[in-house]
Design an enzyme around this catalytic site. Sequence first.
Site, mmCIF file in Angstrom:
data_model
loop_
_atom_site.group_PDB
_atom_site.id
_atom_site.type_symbol
_atom_site.label_atom_id
_atom_site.label_comp_id
_atom_site.label_asym_id
_atom_site.label_seq_id
_atom_site.Cartn_x
_atom_site.Cartn_y
_atom_site.Cartn_z
ATOM 1 N N GLY A 281 -19.188 22.332 -46.717
ATOM 2 C CA GLY A 281 -17.980 22.780 -47.389
ATOM 3 C C GLY A 281 -16.853 23.170 -46.463
ATOM 4 N N ASP A 282 -16.959 22.853 -45.173
ATOM 5 C CA ASP A 282 -15.865 23.102 -44.220
ATOM 6 C C ASP A 282 -16.025 22.093 -43.081
ATOM 7 O OD1 ASP A 282 -13.801 24.340 -42.596
ATOM 8 O OD2 ASP A 282 -14.126 26.177 -43.731
ATOM 9 N N ASP A 283 -15.561 22.415 -41.878
ATOM 10 C CA ASP A 283 -15.679 21.469 -40.771
ATOM 11 C C ASP A 283 -17.135 21.086 -40.529
ATOM 12 O OD1 ASP A 283 -12.941 21.441 -40.207
ATOM 13 O OD2 ASP A 283 -13.094 23.186 -38.907
#
Length: 491
Positions: A281-283
């Site tokens: 859900g991010d990098d």
Amino acid sequence: MVEIFSPGGRFYFQQQRRWLRAFFSSHKTLLAVLWVVGVTSVFIWQSSSINVIRIFRPTSAPRPVPRLRAAAYNLTDFGGVGDGKTLNTEAFERAVAAIARLAKKGGGQLNVPPGNWLTAPFNLTSHMTLFLAEGAVILGIQDERYWPLLPPLPSYGYGREHKGPRYGSLIHAQNLKDVVITGHNGTINGQGQAWWTKYRQKVLNYTRGPLVQLMWSKDIIISNITLRDSPFWTLHPYDCKNVTISNVTILAPVTGAPNTDGIDPDSCEGMVIENCYICVGDDGIAIKSGWDQYGIAYGRPSTNILIRNVTVRSVVSAGVSIGSEMSGGVSNVTVENLHVWETRRAVRIKTAPGRGAYVHNILYRNLTFDNVRVGIVVKTDYNEHPDEGFDPKAAPDIKNITFIGIHGQGVRVPVRIQGSEVIPIKEVSFQDMSVGITYKKKHIFQCAFVEGRVIGYVFPAPCENLDIYDEKGRLVKRSVSQNSTDIDYDF
């Protein structure tokens, strides 16, 4: 031996040779059959011994756990219960203590058998192998009262989300050496859903903890496991040396799981990340080295990092990022054989005035973009700061960024390099680039305050800020507008 070379012996030997020739000439079919049977028998024996052809062995039999240390224990030896309900923290702690006593003998191995092993956070020890069998799942307890509070990281000043302390990680290593976390693709599950909900509701008083964090440690191997649903960053090596992460799967929901970065090398030296699949859900991967004045004072760069053979998906962020916290410096990074799909940004460098330090000698080679919004991003106005104590005149230096072999399809904006008068981007190079685009506007290769060159064929047409060279490296056209900008955030 004497009889063989006597006349009678020589006659006997000649008779044997005649008999053998006659046998071979009249029994070719039989010998062929025997040869096939023999080779097949050897092949079956070898195949079953290395577990390649599984048809010759029971499919339900569990794979044997290799013994990687002189001493090996099972978690059940220390009272562990894998029912998903019993809290196993004390069992893990007793096992780690037993291994710690074997340090002078080479340490020990803790085997986690198949089952669901609920636990609060626990620490590892030096010379330890944590082995997760096939079907083994370590579950992090969701009640934050069981998670210890740790001091803020010295290169960040305070917790990434709140001032003051931060929650520790589910599995923690600090000031250790020779640590291995591996298995037959067993799982470490942070059960982060409760953490994500509380974060959105703003009811947490401290920064969420990572799933696995290794601090001030060296000689680390993490391989052949699955990490999923971390409360915060998933795998966070901090100020570590000689780290290898291989054949690791990292999973979290692509939406609704805030800040669940896959791997965050932070002030690390000598690191390999290879053969991994990351969907979070991010990098997917974010290389860091401290935040503003705290990172500048700590002064530990991330350097000599190799990322290869990795597939990443990140709907809300980037596949591989450098920054934005990079105030100790980042240098000598190679990213090769990277596949980024269904992602907002493929590869990104992000920084801002106040960060200081540098991003030097970054090589991207053989990248494939599959349906991404922006392929290559360099952003210099990522203005997020820990407090008001940062120095706005501390401008990072960004130079020697090379892109070779960039391909893909379904890309909205292939390149967006946004330097500024304060932070110009220098020595950027593009070679062998052909990216299928979804928008056919004029300025989809966007630049501002960037200096560098294009070598040979590059599609789509590069911005006017870059010098043009032919495939043999001969100058074709010198840029006269390196400070011009055609950044367009409307698409």
